[in-house]
Design an enzyme around this catalytic site. Structure first.
Site, PDB file in Angstrom:
ATOM      1  N   ASP A 290      -3.231 -12.755 -20.042  1.00  0.00           N
ATOM      2  CA  ASP A 290      -3.590 -11.342 -19.953  1.00  0.00           C
ATOM      3  C   ASP A 290      -3.715 -11.011 -18.469  1.00  0.00           C
ATOM      4  O   ASP A 290      -3.820 -11.895 -17.620  1.00  0.00           O
ATOM      5  CB  ASP A 290      -4.883 -11.042 -20.711  1.00  0.00           C
ATOM      6  CG  ASP A 290      -5.004  -9.552 -21.031  1.00  0.00           C
ATOM      7  OD1 ASP A 290      -4.287  -8.743 -20.394  1.00  0.00           O
ATOM      8  OD2 ASP A 290      -5.813  -9.180 -21.898  1.00  0.00           O
TER       9      ASP A 290
HETATM   10  C1  BGC Z   1      -4.908  -5.760 -21.576  1.00  0.00           C
HETATM   11  C2  BGC Z   1      -3.626  -6.197 -22.243  1.00  0.00           C
HETATM   12  C3  BGC Z   1      -2.459  -5.437 -21.650  1.00  0.00           C
HETATM   13  C4  BGC Z   1      -2.435  -5.654 -20.142  1.00  0.00           C
HETATM   14  C5  BGC Z   1      -1.298  -4.928 -19.457  1.00  0.00           C
HETATM   15  C6  BGC Z   1      -4.817  -5.818 -20.067  1.00  0.00           C
HETATM   16  O1  BGC Z   1      -5.913  -5.193 -19.494  1.00  0.00           O
HETATM   17  O2  BGC Z   1      -5.973  -6.548 -22.039  1.00  0.00           O
HETATM   18  O3  BGC Z   1      -3.700  -5.977 -23.627  1.00  0.00           O
HETATM   19  O4  BGC Z   1      -1.256  -5.833 -22.249  1.00  0.00           O
HETATM   20  O5  BGC Z   1      -3.651  -5.188 -19.594  1.00  0.00           O
HETATM   21  O6  BGC Z   1      -1.498  -3.570 -19.467  1.00  0.00           O
END
Ligand code: BGC
Length: 759
Positions: A290
């Site tokens: 993530d």
């Molecule tokens: C989120 C993810 C997301 C990523 C990119 C993160 O803050 O937890 O679910 O895909 O950002 O935007």
């Protein structure tokens, strides 16, 4: 009518402008994914994806290999106002440049849980789909396939090669701010739905991603919370959902989550990544972190992390150094690259790269409306209050929640830019005010319940009151034949709901309206479950979740009976928070020296708190209804519950053991209207298994004309009847008496039969 035509015209004009802009953007030669035509043995389509990847990895230098394993730029560009995407990126959340020398395409990633995100800034249009919870309420695998296929098509048409959707964390903590992105509380239901969605998405030639692996079941302190849970409980609950989704979809990517699990960060947790995901689930794709969820180089790489996103802190120079020193073996580096490339070959990115074109807006409207209609749950309908009769009603009060112009959407990285922008823009911040965190924005989609209701009840006086002045709202309700009160609960990534109560005193609004009119219908637009202290005083309740760009039409179709409600709850609604496994949310303690840090609220600026803490999931595998059954607590609305405008009868259950266990029974529509019943099968395992009283093991959605009966035949997957033996590290069937239950909800199971399995 005039108004409706005007709105349609303005939306269409807006869409046309976007479409033209999108076409012209393509004409300007913005970057895409098109890899230059390169000849090489790996381009031979008759070879397997693994063989092609093997041939290609063999051609790569160390630097080239490393370049594919991390994003560019330390910070995700989209989070900073005025920031620009890195060169070559289409502006999605993640970007990894390809290698033209070898014909390796760029990896263009976009968040796409409920539609493709962040396009408007680049003049792109995407369909705002209803929330994941709405989709899950349909229990409909074909619809899940349509949902995934639409997202896949729109990603492809916008030039993206990978989705960051596929959220599947279980609703273990019902105040979790991201429940709207997920598929409820049951691992089999969630796993099968996400499995279909990701399968469909990948059929469009785009990489599917399942997230957030694992135990990322609350947003409060998500980067600093250690989730403590025993192995069996984890494997039979949250991890089972991932296992089913991975196996059924063949998804190319899994995103590890921010939190720690049993002491190790999820993105450097060898049990989660190497043992469970890659070995036991047979996952052949790649694991990406993530955003900012990578915490080390060697530990993470050896634990099974394949890609750092969105930046290059640990998996660029540091990884190169670790490989050169032998800390990370070259064979592991090759495995990381192989996993990415075999996925790109398998999905078709080399042979048929995404080709940017104008999105089919009408196909999107169609899917969005069908999902909202199949996902809206009728929770209460006293004295047949619904469906409404357009010909008999002279006056209707529509109250609250900006129902004159909009429906609510979920917030954070999953939030899709609605056509024309936020329908209810927040007031401009006072000069010098700190920038609002994007998690605290509340975005409304332009879909007007008021107009949709007016269109149905052409002869009635349909008036709107904003619901801010309870006295005025009650006066309008009193002067009308019926009152429809819209209430909402904005939720978002990055913040949990502070409680299960509706915010902003909306319970008081419902009380005031219900006291003024005995025919009060409540329409909920919530991320997850809420409490309803007023439930006995209202005549009907519809849970519409975040219903997407065609939400208003779907709600009106159900209110007026053009569509029979058939949805069932994919998660439990508690009577009170005292009944939850954790009556209060486990919050991050304040930073040293500070008295408290309030839970982030809509509109508030963002503050960083780095204090570590622990959440002990001691309820184990008793997630949702399993907890209520085991603790003998009565929920407000049970898992699997949902009303229809018709009624059903169940009969003739036969459970047999052949190659697998089969369950056969009849369902009859005993009412006067056509409908679709979601018939559910649960099983109670032998007492020696030490399981909660029952688990869902199968279901079927049966479409029935009035008076019609159908026989349902289900073959049960033996995995779903098994338990995880943590000592042996595998699944096993416990010998003994299994009791099978069949009916219309987890708390209404009229048929049952015992079957002996094993010695
Ligand atoms: C989120 C993810 C997301 C990523 C990119 C993160 O803050 O937890 O679910 O895909 O950002 O935007």
């Amino acid at each position: 009518m005039q108004l409706k035509r005007l709105t349609i015209c303005s939306v269409m004009a807006w869409i046309l402008t976007l479409a033209l802009l999108a076409v012209s953007a393509q004409g300007q030669g913005r970057p895409g994914n098109q890899a230059p035509a390169v000849q090489g043995p790996w381009m031979d389509k008759s070879l397997s994806p693994d063989r092609r990847a093997e041939l290609l990895v063999g051609q790569m230098t160390l630097e080239e290999k490393i370049s594919l394993l991390h994003g560019v730029g330390r910070k995700a560009f989209f989070q900073f106002p005025g920031s620009q995407p890195p060169p070559g990126s289409l502006g999605g959340a993640g970007f990894i440049p390809g290698i033209p020398r070898l014909g390796i395409p760029d990896l263009q990633m976009a968040d796409a849980a409920v539609g493709v995100t962040r396009g408007a800034r680049f003049s792109r249009y995407s369909t705002v789909l209803p929330s994941g919870t709405s989709e899950a309420s349909s229990w409909d695998l074909e619809l899940a396939h349509d949902y995934g296929a639409l997202i896949g098509r729109e990603l492809r048409d916008q030039g993206f090669s990978m989705s960051l959707g596929g959220g599947i964390n279980l609703a273990r903590e019902p105040r979790n701010g991201r429940i709207f992105e997920y598929k409820g509380e049951d691992p089999i239901l969630a796993g099968k739905l996400v499995g279909q969605e990701m399968k469909a998405l990948q059929e469009q030639g785009v990489i599917g991603d399942i997230k957030h692996y694992a135990m990322n079941d609350q947003e409060s302190g998500r980067n600093f919370v250690n989730a403590k849970i025993d192995r069996r409980a984890m494997r039979e609950s949250d991890l089972l959902a991932f296992e089913i989704a991975v196996k059924e979809s063949g998804a190319g990517a899994v995103m590890c989550s921010y939190n720690l699990v049993n002491g190790d960060y999820a993105c450097e947790n060898s049990y989660l990544l190497n043992d469970a995901l890659k070995k036991d689930f047979g996952f052949q794709g790649f694991v990406l972190s993530d955003w900012g969820g990578t915490h080390s180089t060697t530990k993470a790489a050896l634990a099974g992390l394949d890609m750092e996103m969105p930046g290059d802190t640990y998996f660029a120079e540091a990884l190169e150094k670790a490989v050169k020193s032998g800390e990370v073996p070259m064979s592991r580096l090759d495995d990381m690259v192989h996993r990415l490339l075999r996925t790109e070959f398998a999905v078709g990115l080399f042979d048929l790269p995404p080709d940017r074109k104008v999105v089919d807006i009408f196909a999107g409207f169609d899917v969005a409306q069908r999902v909202a209609e199949q996902g809206t749950v009728l929770l209460k309908n006293a004295q047949g209050q619904l469906p409404l009769s357009a010909s008999r009603l002279k006056s209707i009060a529509v109250i609250g929640s900006h129902a004159d112009i909009a429906v609510l959407s979920g917030g954070g990285s999953a939030q899709v830019d609605p056509p024309g922008g936020n329908a209810v823009p927040p007031p401009p911040p006072p000069p010098g005010a700190p920038r609002m965190a994007f998690f605290n924005r509340v975005v409304w989609d332009p879909s007007s319940p008021l107009k949709a209701i007016r269109a149905k009840a052409a002869n009635a006086k349909v008036e709107y009151n904003a619901g801010l002045d309870y006295g005025a709202a009650a006066d309008l309700a009193k002067a009308s034949d019926i009152a429809i009160v819209f209430v909402n609960q904005p939720t978002s990534e990055g913040r949990d709901a502070p409680s299960l109560s509706l915010p902003d005193n909306q319970d008081q609004l419902v009380d005031a309206v219900a006291a003024a009119n005995p025919h009060t219908i409540v329409v909920l637009e919530t991320g997850g479950p809420v409490t309803m202290p007023w439930i006995d005083n209202v005549s009907a309740v519809l849970e519409a979740w975040y219903p997407g760009i065609r939400g208003a039409d779907a709600i009106a179709n159900i209110l007026f009976g053009d569509v029979d409600p058939s949805a069932k709850l994919p998660l439990t609604f508690a009577r009170t928070e005292a009944d939850l496994p954790h009556p209060s949310l486990t919050k991050q303690p304040p930073p040293a020296g500070e008295a408290d840090m309030a839970t982030p609220t809509p509109g508030a600026p963002f503050r960083m708190n780095t204090t570590r803490f622990e959440v002990d999931y001691d309820e184990g595998l008793k997630v949702g209804y399993k907890w209520y059954d085991a603790e003998d607590k009565q929920p407000l609305f049970a898992f699997g519950y949902g009303l229809s405008y018709t009624s059903y009868a169940y009969s003739d259950l036969k459970v047999r053991q052949g190659q697998a266990v089969t369950v056969t029974f009849n369902v009859k529509n005993t009412g006067a209207r056509p409908g679709a019943e979601i018939a559910q099968v649960y099983v109670s395992l032998p007492a020696s298994a030490g399981e909660p009283p029952k688990r869902l093991v199968g279901w079927d959605k049966v479409h029935l004309a009035p008076g019609e009966a159908k026989t349902v035949n289900l073959t049960l997957d033996p995995h779903y009847l098994s338990v995880f033996n943590a000592d042996k590290g595998g699944w096993e069937l416990v010998a003994g008496d299994y009791k099978f239950w069949v009916g219309g909800s987890s708390r209404n199971l009229p048929l049952s039969q015992i079957l002996k399995i094993g010695d």
